[in-house]
Design a protein around this motif. Structure first.
Motif, PDB file in Angstrom:
ATOM      1  N   THR A  12       3.094   9.989   3.785  1.00  0.00           N
ATOM      2  CA  THR A  12       1.848  10.563   3.276  1.00  0.00           C
ATOM      3  C   THR A  12       1.734  10.368   1.770  1.00  0.00           C
ATOM      4  O   THR A  12       0.678   9.973   1.258  1.00  0.00           O
ATOM      5  N   LEU A  13       2.800  10.631   1.049  1.00  0.00           N
ATOM      6  CA  LEU A  13       2.800  10.439  -0.408  1.00  0.00           C
ATOM      7  C   LEU A  13       2.589   8.981  -0.775  1.00  0.00           C
ATOM      8  O   LEU A  13       1.836   8.667  -1.706  1.00  0.00           O
ATOM      9  N   LEU A  14       3.240   8.061  -0.070  1.00  0.00           N
ATOM     10  CA  LEU A  14       3.103   6.636  -0.381  1.00  0.00           C
ATOM     11  C   LEU A  14       1.675   6.155  -0.146  1.00  0.00           C
ATOM     12  O   LEU A  14       1.168   5.304  -0.894  1.00  0.00           O
ATOM     13  N   PHE A  15       1.002   6.684   0.874  1.00  0.00           N
ATOM     14  CA  PHE A  15      -0.405   6.324   1.102  1.00  0.00           C
ATOM     15  C   PHE A  15      -1.240   6.731  -0.105  1.00  0.00           C
ATOM     16  O   PHE A  15      -2.044   5.934  -0.619  1.00  0.00           O
ATOM     17  N   GLY A  16      -1.056   7.953  -0.563  1.00  0.00           N
ATOM     18  CA  GLY A  16      -1.823   8.422  -1.712  1.00  0.00           C
ATOM     19  C   GLY A  16      -1.532   7.643  -2.979  1.00  0.00           C
ATOM     20  O   GLY A  16      -2.413   7.430  -3.818  1.00  0.00           O
ATOM     21  N   LEU A  17      -0.306   7.184  -3.138  1.00  0.00           N
ATOM     22  CA  LEU A  17       0.087   6.487  -4.365  1.00  0.00           C
ATOM     23  C   LEU A  17      -0.288   5.006  -4.358  1.00  0.00           C
ATOM     24  O   LEU A  17      -0.753   4.475  -5.371  1.00  0.00           O
ATOM     25  N   PHE A  18      -0.108   4.324  -3.217  1.00  0.00           N
ATOM     26  CA  PHE A  18      -0.120   2.862  -3.250  1.00  0.00           C
ATOM     27  C   PHE A  18      -1.099   2.182  -2.300  1.00  0.00           C
ATOM     28  O   PHE A  18      -1.272   0.965  -2.393  1.00  0.00           O
ATOM     29  N   ALA A  19      -1.733   2.895  -1.364  1.00  0.00           N
ATOM     30  CA  ALA A  19      -2.621   2.232  -0.410  1.00  0.00           C
ATOM     31  C   ALA A  19      -3.857   1.675  -1.121  1.00  0.00           C
ATOM     32  O   ALA A  19      -4.524   2.387  -1.877  1.00  0.00           O
ATOM     33  N   THR A  20      -4.163   0.405  -0.865  1.00  0.00           N
ATOM     34  CA  THR A  20      -5.307  -0.247  -1.516  1.00  0.00           C
ATOM     35  C   THR A  20      -6.231  -0.952  -0.529  1.00  0.00           C
ATOM     36  O   THR A  20      -7.213  -1.576  -0.937  1.00  0.00           O
ATOM     37  N   GLY A  21      -5.943  -0.896   0.738  1.00  0.00           N
ATOM     38  CA  GLY A  21      -6.768  -1.566   1.731  1.00  0.00           C
ATOM     39  C   GLY A  21      -6.241  -1.313   3.128  1.00  0.00           C
ATOM     40  O   GLY A  21      -5.331  -0.496   3.336  1.00  0.00           O
TER      41      GLY A  21
END
Length: 379
Positions: A68-77
């Motif tokens: 969940t944290l990684l989605f908020g930090l790094f998701a771009t597409g």
């Protein structure tokens, strides 16, 4: 449960326009969490027949928070978002069914139907809370903040797990991923396949309920209080009492008969909503609220039926099969509704919503077929 529907919650307002997603792509993104769950749960749930489910619950909660944290930090597409959402889904695979096993391992001997139903219906309360927190935080501070805030949920679960007393399961026979005894248990498999039909419908509507009500509200000037936030939260929270009452109905009138009746009613309501998708929200709201009851009303009865029909030596493996089938069809349901929307003109078109709800109705109608098959085989 706090991060569970953060992606569906923000799809319509944030991710679809920002990432230029089609309906099928949006369904794929939302369903990636269920796909990650489905790939991981056979091993994790089966392991609970051999080690204390509490240990898996701790690891799963930590991984859910990380994804969940990684989605908020790094998701771009689409693809980066699907990767991190799948990671969160893998963490949830270490939480949901292992959590149920941790519960049943600590229950006193006797009928556990009501306890299991309370656990599974609490799932829906968690989904409602996830819808509410995700949308409020995203509107106030941006969609990435929704992931940062909801990641706190599994971290709290991590701490709670440390307080559970250890339990050592009885030695399990056979190999780790030996599902042959589960597949041979026709009574249990009827509930497993019925649960798959239930999950197809449930995750399909949960993925798209915000987008659907956004469409409904945009066509009316007198629906200011009926915002997508309100409707999605109420839709989810109603599932908890609906699941409990559905199980009581099953205990009173017979599990197969009650589940089949609920599924047939749900398909009927879905088709009515699709036919009236372009009408007043005040006409649609009662139907949506009825649908909020019929969709989850079979959940507790299906899961408790599976647990009671399972061979005690293979209960963890049976739960693994239950979850694998259920969440495989969850991912498929989210994607299939998106494909139907694309094929019929997109989510701004009322005929597209007729197609979408027809897909949901067709999916849930497979449930009574599965239950009839299992009953015929066990007679």
């Amino acid at each position: 449960m706090l991060p569970h529907v953060v992606v569906p919650s923000i799809l319509a307002a944030f991710l679809i326009p920002e990432w230029h997603l089609s309906g099928a792509q949006a369904g794929l993104l939302a369903g990636s969490g269920a796909a990650g769950y489905m790939l991981t749960v056979p091993v994790l749930a089966t392991l609970t027949d051999r080690i204390d489910a509490r240990r898996i619950l701790i690891a799963g909660s930590a991984l859910s928070a990380l994804g969940t944290l990684l989605f908020g930090l790094f998701a771009t597409g689409l693809w980066s978002g699907a990767l991190f959402n799948a990671m969160a889904g893998m963490g949830f695979a270490g939480a949901y069914m292992p959590g149920l096993k941790a519960l049943t391992d600590r229950l006193a001997p006797g009928d556990s139907s009501r306890a299991i139903t309370l656990y599974t219906s609490s799932f829906s309360f968690g989904v409602g809370l996830s819808f509410l927190v995700s949308q409020l935080v995203a509107e106030a501070w941006g969609w990435r903040s929704a992931f940062f805030v909801t990641a706190a949920g599994p971290l709290i679960m991590f701490a709670v797990c440390l307080l559970l007393r250890p339990v050592k399961p009885a030695p399990a026979p056979g190999r780790l991923l030996d599902f042959a005894p589960v597949l041979q248990n026709r009574n249990a498999m009827g509930f497993v396949l019925g649960y798959g039909a239930h999950c197809f419908e449930l995750y399909g509507i949960r993925t798209w309920i915000v987008a659907f009500w956004t469409f409904v509200a945009a066509r009316s000037s007198d629906a200011s209080i009926l915002t997508p936030i309100v409707v999605s939260v109420v839709f989810s929270v109603l599932a908890m009492p609906a699941s409990i009452l559905g199980n009581e109905f099953a205990l009173r009138f017979g599990r197969h008969r009650a589940i089949s009746a609920v599924m047939l009613a749900s398909a009927t309501v879905a088709l009515l909503i699709g036919m009236l998708a372009d009408k007043s929200p005040w006409l649609l709201l009662p139907l949506v609220l009825v649908y909020a009851i019929t969709v989850p009303a079979d959940s507790g009865a299906l899961t408790s039926g599976m647990s009671m029909a399972a061979d005690p030596s293979y209960r963890g493996a049976t739960m693994a099969m239950h979850s694998t089938v259920g969440f495989s069809l969850s991912a498929f349901g989210a994607w299939a509704v998106g494909v139907a929307l694309d094929a019929a003109g997109g989510p701004q078109n009322s005929s597209a919503w007729m197609a979408a709800f027809s897909v949901l109705a067709a999916g849930i109608l497979l449930g009574p077929v599965a239950l009839y098959w299992s009953r015929r085989e066990t007679q």
